[in-house]
Scaffold this motif. Structure first.
Motif, PDB file in Angstrom:
ATOM      1  N   GLY A 189      36.487  14.588  -9.453  1.00  0.00           N
ATOM      2  CA  GLY A 189      36.266  13.600 -10.507  1.00  0.00           C
ATOM      3  C   GLY A 189      34.836  13.108 -10.607  1.00  0.00           C
ATOM      4  N   GLU A 190      33.934  13.604  -9.752  1.00  0.00           N
ATOM      5  CA  GLU A 190      32.561  13.080  -9.730  1.00  0.00           C
ATOM      6  C   GLU A 190      31.485  14.112 -10.047  1.00  0.00           C
ATOM      7  N   GLY A 191      31.812  15.404 -10.015  1.00  0.00           N
ATOM      8  CA  GLY A 191      30.778  16.442 -10.096  1.00  0.00           C
ATOM      9  C   GLY A 191      29.906  16.343 -11.337  1.00  0.00           C
ATOM     10  N   ALA A 192      30.534  16.185 -12.509  1.00  0.00           N
ATOM     11  CA  ALA A 192      29.751  16.100 -13.750  1.00  0.00           C
ATOM     12  C   ALA A 192      28.949  14.804 -13.769  1.00  0.00           C
ATOM     13  N   ASN A 193      29.564  13.739 -13.263  1.00  0.00           N
ATOM     14  CA  ASN A 193      28.877  12.441 -13.222  1.00  0.00           C
ATOM     15  C   ASN A 193      27.643  12.514 -12.322  1.00  0.00           C
ATOM     16  N   LEU A 194      27.815  13.139 -11.150  1.00  0.00           N
ATOM     17  CA  LEU A 194      26.672  13.267 -10.226  1.00  0.00           C
ATOM     18  C   LEU A 194      25.559  14.109 -10.841  1.00  0.00           C
ATOM     19  N   ASP A 198      21.897  12.791 -11.421  1.00  0.00           N
ATOM     20  CA  ASP A 198      20.735  13.471 -10.809  1.00  0.00           C
ATOM     21  C   ASP A 198      19.659  13.701 -11.868  1.00  0.00           C
ATOM     22  N   GLY A 199      20.070  14.214 -13.035  1.00  0.00           N
ATOM     23  CA  GLY A 199      19.100  14.530 -14.088  1.00  0.00           C
ATOM     24  C   GLY A 199      18.332  13.287 -14.513  1.00  0.00           C
ATOM     25  N   ALA A 200      19.074  12.173 -14.658  1.00  0.00           N
ATOM     26  CA  ALA A 200      18.430  10.923 -15.082  1.00  0.00           C
ATOM     27  C   ALA A 200      17.467  10.426 -14.001  1.00  0.00           C
ATOM     28  N   ILE A 206       9.909  11.515 -12.139  1.00  0.00           N
ATOM     29  CA  ILE A 206       8.738  12.210 -12.707  1.00  0.00           C
ATOM     30  C   ILE A 206       7.948  11.250 -13.595  1.00  0.00           C
ATOM     31  N   ALA A 207       8.673  10.410 -14.361  1.00  0.00           N
ATOM     32  CA  ALA A 207       7.975   9.446 -15.227  1.00  0.00           C
ATOM     33  C   ALA A 207       7.173   8.441 -14.394  1.00  0.00           C
ATOM     34  N   ALA A 208       7.701   8.122 -13.185  1.00  0.00           N
ATOM     35  CA  ALA A 208       7.001   7.159 -12.326  1.00  0.00           C
ATOM     36  C   ALA A 208       5.779   7.786 -11.655  1.00  0.00           C
ATOM     37  N   GLU A 219      10.914  11.704  -3.597  1.00  0.00           N
ATOM     38  CA  GLU A 219      11.719  10.486  -3.804  1.00  0.00           C
ATOM     39  C   GLU A 219      13.075  10.832  -4.404  1.00  0.00           C
ATOM     40  N   TYR A 220      13.074  11.735  -5.381  1.00  0.00           N
ATOM     41  CA  TYR A 220      14.331  12.142  -6.016  1.00  0.00           C
ATOM     42  C   TYR A 220      15.273  12.760  -4.980  1.00  0.00           C
ATOM     43  N   GLU A 221      14.778  13.727  -4.200  1.00  0.00           N
ATOM     44  CA  GLU A 221      15.652  14.433  -3.252  1.00  0.00           C
ATOM     45  C   GLU A 221      16.168  13.490  -2.166  1.00  0.00           C
TER      46      GLU A 221
END
Ligand SMILES: Cc1cc2nc3c(=O)[nH]c(=O)nc-3n(C[C@H](O)[C@H](O)[C@H](O)COP(=O)(O)OP(=O)(O)OC[C@H]3O[C@@H](n4cnc5c(N)ncnc54)[C@H](O)[C@@H]3O)c2cc1C
Length: 257
Positions: A189-194, A198-200, A206-208, A219-221
């Motif tokens: 129930g979480e895979g698509a949400n995760l 992650d993309g966001a 990257i914007a920061a 930082e992302y990883e």
């Protein structure tokens, strides 16, 4: 225009040094990039640049069927499924169904069987495959088995694979992963949400740090490893759903008892 290139199947990726990568496509073209994000799912072509992990079969497969416009065309089946998700489980097998947009009813038969067991089913022969699967639910009430036998689409086999929950890699210049490519888990129930999250988060990182991609990826990883590990470790796993004590272990997981 041109930012998204449709019809480009990635056939291979290779490191060129200094954080640059070449991505080759099946149509014979190639691009070079200083930022490569593998968002290419379970069988990611990008993952081998970062880790030697490969998905392993869970011992459980789903078989998918659908009924369309349930409220009007299949009111009894729609009533069985109810307003959200229905799960009927016993040790080693189960029938799950979701009500989706437009009253469409999406059913998954779940069977804990080796992959070879499914090799004996000819999924190109829709009637025979449906009958063989329905046979596994001999004695179950027709309200449930009809979700399979009345299916309006050919049954589709989905062997379920996972990566280890602790899947990690060392920072490698110019490349990262998100979604199932990074943390493939059994459906919980979480895979698509995760994956969307992650993309966001990657976009925000990257914007920061627009002039320092390595800091952005670090930082992302760092946050993504903790987030996906905690989510997948905390989710009820398929063996809880289909274990000897089914359905009670899953009920206990929901109620916290
Ligand atoms: C039966 C089942 C039920 C599920 N139910 C839920 C649920 O209820 N809720 C939930 O949140 N999650 C659910 N999931 C999990 C969810 O589907 C995945 O976690 C999610 O789709 C992962 O998204 P992703 O973008 O990382 O990968 P994917 O959705 O797999 O997308 C990867 C994309 O990359 C493309 N691609 C792959 N290789 C190449 C290549 N070589 N070249 C070019 N393109 C390529 C693919 O075509 C695809 O479009 C379920 C999964 C299954 C199997």
């Amino acid at each position: 225009a041109g930012t998204v290139r449709w019809g480009h199947k990635v056939s291979g990726v290779r490191a060129l040094g200094d954080g640059c990568h070449e991505v080759a496509f099946a149509n014979g073209t190639a691009v070079t990039t200083s930022l490569l994000v593998g968002a290419d799912g379970a069988w990611s072509r990008v993952r081998p640049l970062l880790s030697g992990a490969t998905p392993e079969y869970t011992g459980v497969s789903f078989i998918e069927t659908r009924l369309f416009d349930g409220d009007n065309r299949h009111p009894n089946r729609a009533k069985t499924v109810g307003g959200g998700t229905m799960m009927v489980l016993e040790p080693g097998k189960g029938i799950l169904a979701h009500r989706e947009r437009g009253g469409n009813l999406h059913t998954w038969v779940i069977l804990a069987r080796p992959r070879d067991w499914f090799a004996d089913i000819d999924f190109t022969d829709r009637a025979a495959a449906t009958a063989q699967i329905a046979q596994e639910f001999d004695g179950w009430v027709p309200e449930l088995t009809a979700l399979v036998t009345d299916g309006e689409t050919a049954p589709v086999l989905r062997n379920i694979y996972t990566l280890p929950i602790e899947h990690r890699w060392d920072r490698t210049p110019g490349v990262t992963l998100l979604g199932d490519a990074a943390h493939l888990a059994a459906p919980n129930g979480e895979g698509a949400n995760l994956a969307l999250y992650d993309g966001a988060e990657l976009g925000k990182a990257i914007a920061a740090h627009p002039d320092d991609i390595e800091t952005a990826l670090t930082e992302y990883e760092r946050a993504m490893f903790v987030r996906s590990g905690a989510s997948n470790a905390g989710a009820p796993d398929l063996h809880v759903m289909l274990g000897d004590n089914a359905p009670h272990d899953l009920i206990n997981a929901f109620t916290g008892s």
